[in-house]
Every structure is written in C-alpha cells, then in structure tokens.
Design an enzyme around this catalytic site. Structure first.
Site, PDB file in Angstrom:
ATOM      1  N   ASP A 151      -6.118   1.608  -3.581  1.00 34.27           N
ATOM      2  CA  ASP A 151      -7.408   1.443  -3.045  1.00 34.27           C
ATOM      3  C   ASP A 151      -8.107   2.564  -2.334  1.00 34.27           C
ATOM      4  O   ASP A 151      -9.455   2.502  -1.933  1.00 34.27           O
ATOM      5  CB  ASP A 151      -7.491   0.182  -2.528  1.00 34.27           C
ATOM      6  CG  ASP A 151      -6.622   0.306  -0.964  1.00 34.27           C
ATOM      7  OD1 ASP A 151      -5.821   1.316  -0.927  1.00 34.27           O
ATOM      8  OD2 ASP A 151      -6.686  -0.816  -0.155  1.00 34.27           O
ATOM      9  N   ASP A 188      -3.464   6.322  -3.221  1.00 37.65           N
ATOM     10  CA  ASP A 188      -2.225   5.820  -2.445  1.00 37.65           C
ATOM     11  C   ASP A 188      -1.679   4.839  -3.271  1.00 37.65           C
ATOM     12  O   ASP A 188      -1.857   4.832  -4.586  1.00 37.65           O
ATOM     13  CB  ASP A 188      -2.580   5.243  -1.197  1.00 37.65           C
ATOM     14  CG  ASP A 188      -3.605   4.064  -1.081  1.00 37.65           C
ATOM     15  OD1 ASP A 188      -4.140   3.820  -2.293  1.00 37.65           O
ATOM     16  OD2 ASP A 188      -3.845   3.272  -0.419  1.00 37.65           O
ATOM     17  N   SER A 226       0.652  -1.173   0.023  1.00 39.89           N
ATOM     18  CA  SER A 226       0.065  -0.033  -0.072  1.00 39.89           C
ATOM     19  C   SER A 226       0.788   1.171  -0.062  1.00 39.89           C
ATOM     20  O   SER A 226       1.502   1.505  -0.985  1.00 39.89           O
ATOM     21  CB  SER A 226      -1.027   0.062   1.159  1.00 39.89           C
ATOM     22  OG  SER A 226      -1.722   0.992   1.112  1.00 39.89           O
ATOM     23  N   ASP A 264      -1.356   1.429  -3.795  1.00 39.12           N
ATOM     24  CA  ASP A 264      -2.304   0.218  -4.194  1.00 39.12           C
ATOM     25  C   ASP A 264      -3.408   0.909  -4.993  1.00 39.12           C
ATOM     26  O   ASP A 264      -4.504   0.070  -5.330  1.00 39.12           O
ATOM     27  CB  ASP A 264      -2.342  -0.899  -3.441  1.00 39.12           C
ATOM     28  CG  ASP A 264      -3.082  -0.556  -2.305  1.00 39.12           C
ATOM     29  OD1 ASP A 264      -3.094   0.508  -1.744  1.00 39.12           O
ATOM     30  OD2 ASP A 264      -3.633  -1.610  -1.668  1.00 39.12           O
TER      31      ASP A 264
END
Length: 454
Positions: free
Chosen positions: A247, A243, A99, A245
């Site tokens: 999500d 961010d 992440s 990743d």
C-alpha cells in the site's frame, strides 16, 4: 487463549505476534465483533502472503458467518486491493497483514463500506471491548442463519480501475526496476503494469512471508540498497519499492538516489490539481516538506495540514472534499480511490509524469525537492513529556519562533522547522527537521537532539 488485547489493538489496526499474542480462535472473535460493530449484512476479506494469513483470514470469516453475515473472500491481495473491493462492492472489509513488520507478526486492517477507516475512535475500541468480553464469557451465540462464504477474484478489476485514473498508453517507453520485497507487489504489479509501455525488471516477486531477501520496509534505507544497485546496473529510468502489503511505494531516480515522499506528494498533487482545473484541496501531514504546500499554492490549490496517521488524513479528506493527500511515510490518498491510500496509484502517476516528458526523473523531481531534510530520527527516552517540555522551554518566548502542538511539538523559524512526536507504542521521540540549506538543517537537528537525549 489468554490474550492481552491492550497490546494487540493499536490506534489504527490489530497487530501482534502469532501465535504468542493472538491466533485463529481470537481471529474468529474479531470477525464476530467486526460485523456487530459495523452492523454489516455482508463483508469482504483479503489477506497477504504471510504463512499465518490464510488461517487467520478464514477464522475471521467463520466468526462473521456465524453471526449470519455473508462473506466474500478475495484471497491473496494488497491492502489497497482490499480497499478497492470495499469501495467497489460497497462492503465493510478486513485485510490480514502486518505490512512491513517481521514474519512472526500479523494483523488486521479494517474498514467500513466504501473503505472508510475503522480506528480507535471509529469502531476499533468497541471491537476490542466485545472480543475481550467474549474471551471471558465464551463466544457469542450464533445467528439463526449461518452466512455464506464465497470466493471472488478482484485483481483484474482493481488493475482496470487504477489504469482508468492515469493515462499511461501514450508515454514513452520506460525501464523500471520493481522491488516487491517478497510482498504483495509481486502479486499485483504484473497485472497492473501488464501491457503498458514498460520494461519491468522484477526483484523479489516471489511471495514469501518470511522475507528471505530483506525486510519489506523501504522506509529503512538498508532495504532499498539492492534496488539502488540494480537501477544503476540496468541503466533504468527509475526504481520502485513496495512494502509488504504494497500500500506504500518508494521511488529512486535513474542514479539510484531516493526521491523523498514529500517530492512525490508535490508531484502527484500537481497532476491531480491539473486534472481538476487547478482547483482543489490537498491534504499533507505536518512532517511533509515545506515544498508541498508551496507547490500546491503555486498550482492553484489549497493545502491543509493535518496530524500524522491515516485515520486523520482520511477524516480530513472526507470533511474537506480533498482530491489528494500525502504523508512523509509514503502513504498517498486519492479521492478517486474512496479517500483510501494506494501506493500503486501513486506509482502510476510517477510513471506517467516521467514518461510524458523527455528528461530524467532527477530533473523532473528537482522542482519539488527544495529544502534539506533530516528524515525521521528516533531517540529512546525515559520520559517523553519531560523531554517535550524541555524543548518547549528552550524555544518559547523567542520573537522569531512559533510553537504549535497539533501533533507533538513543532518549532518553526523563518528558515527552518522541526517536529518532535512521541511514539504511541514505544518509549521513543521522533524528530523531523528541515531547513533552507543543509548546514542550517544539521545545526537545528543537532540542537534538538541534544535536548532530547540530555
């Protein structure tokens, strides 16, 4: 390798430094353990742009295939694209990402078929136990038949599914600056936004897991400075930051001012309730603003308050049949997306709401941003339990104050509230405070910090 899995397997995922804490040999064991615990006959795997992600992902696939399981690799993807694949293909899934963590980290977010979460209480503890056993005794015996490993591209299907949930064709043209932070938004945004009435100004779309421009963590104000400046320079209608990743999404208005995730939660909740005839349950964690349950009730919905964390939100959504859920950390969950979190779908809702009327974003969100909030403030403490007890002692017994311990300690008065939660991984207490006006919020915040840091 001699790995300490207690430091690696967290509450919701696997995460640690590569290769110091884990490597491809351990990823292979995790792959075998994952298919054993989920009792899968086939799985889907994706990964982000970090240098270590392709190797770790392929090792996990080998471990799964050795147990006789067929593996579909979707390659580079955002975490919510992996959730899409898990839902659409009805397969357990694994996403290789850390992440917003720095470049040397990597991790695995795992889910069961239909994007149902795998956390400590839903399989992650068992996966850790199996991996620890095999670290000591050697890898498990392979199945009589080795599973297949095949490639599949899901990006176009993922984009089409999202766009089927929000009507953006009829909105007025908008100019939007998008900061992908060299993360997976640079991969997904061109396809999802392509062909819509949007003039996209891209920032840091080059996939680079070393994050050369800034950390891919828009929750830290330092990491949206470039976006704020560019929005003002371009005269854009809004800015969106993702961010690492992709999500989570963060929004700034036409002035370059951040829009709180609570205001976005209330805005999207209003739209989802309207879509469902003004009826439905909306989940919000206990750190979100008072604005969220107020707006939900005003729009005819039922607000449900939960602990912080995606496993609690997703479990409550499944239990209550909720249509939407939001967190202060900019995670947004949709019934129409297998109860999983997708920042991209939240971004599409913001664009549709803005483009469906003539006013600026600052005016649109003002109705959802009613209180003064402190944001999350972390304090390092020697003894978390001692400081929580001190706060409780300072406020309990007062007629105008209510205490609850759903998650940490929440102290609520008629005109303000604050919550203090211990970190699961660091010697920190996290404070969030809110009040009806800025002066009261600061006073409450400073009183609580004085006790925490005494």
């Amino acid at each position: 390798m001699a790995a300490d899995l207690s430091q690696l397997v967290k509450a919701y995922d696997v995460r640690g430094v590569v290769p110091d804490q884990w490597d491809e040999s351990l990823a292979e064991l995790f792959g075998a353990a994952f298919v054993r615990v989920t009792d899968a006959s086939a799985i889907v795997i994706g990964h982000d742009m970090r240098p270590s992600s392709p190797g770790l992902s392929r090792a996990f696939a080998r471990g799964a295939a050795a147990q006789g399981v067929d593996v579909t690799e979707i390659g580079l993807c955002s975490t919510d694209q992996l959730y899409y694949a898990s839902g659409a293909l009805d397969l357990p899934g694994a996403m290789f990402t850390a992440s917003h963590n720095p470049a040397q980290y990597n991790g695995i977010k795992m889910c069961r078929a239909g994007a149902a979460p795998v956390g400590q209480d839903t399989g992650l503890a068992e996966i850790r136990e199996l991996a620890e056993k095999w670290l000591e005794s050697g890898a498990p015996a392979p199945a009589a038949r080795t599973g297949t490993i095949t490639r599949r591209d899901t990006l176009e299907d993922y984009a089409a599914h999202l766009r089927s949930l929000v009507d953006l064709i009829s909105i007025r043209p908008l100019k939007v600056v998008v900061d992908a932070g060299n993360g997976m938004g640079g991969h997904t945004v061109p396809t999802v936004f392509g062909g819509l009435p949007l003039d996209v100004v891209p920032m840091y779309f080059e996939l680079d897991g070393t994050f050369p421009n800034h950390e891919a963590n828009p929750l830290d104000p330092a990491n949206i400075v470039d976006l704020q400046k560019r929005v003002r320079e371009e005269g854009a209608d809004l800015g969106i930051a993702f961010d690492g990743d992709a999500d989570r999404c963060f929004v700034v208005d036409e002035r370059g001012e951040p829009v709180s995730p609570s205001a976005i939660t209330a805005l999207v909740a209003s739209r989802e309730l309207a879509k469902h005839g003004g009826k439905g349950t909306i989940i919000h964690n206990l750190i979100t603003s008072w604005s969220v349950p107020e707006v939900v009730r005003e729009k005819g919905g039922t607000p449900v308050r939960t602990r912080v964390g995606h496993s609690f939100i997703k479990a409550e959504m499944a239990k209550s049949g909720a249509i939407f859920g939001g967190e202060h950390s900019a995670h947004y969950y949709f019934k129409d997306f297998w109860n999983a979190d997708t920042g991209m779908l939240a971004a599409l809702h913001v664009l549709a709401a803005l483009g469906g009327q003539e006013g600026p974003l600052s005016g649109l969100v003002a109705q959802y941003d009613r209180y003064a909030g402190s944001g999350e403030i972390n304090s390092t403490v020697a003894d978390q339990a001692d400081r929580l007890a001190a706060i409780k002692a300072a406020y309990e017994g007062r007629d105008d104050i209510r205490l609850d311990t759903l998650d940490g300690l929440t102290v609520t008065a008629p005109d303000w509230w604050f919550n203090v939660r211990p970190s699961n991984t660091e010697p920190l207490l996290r404070l969030n405070a809110e009040a009806r006006d800025e002066e009261t919020m600061r006073k409450v915040r400073d009183e609580a910090l004085a006790i925490i840091r005494a």
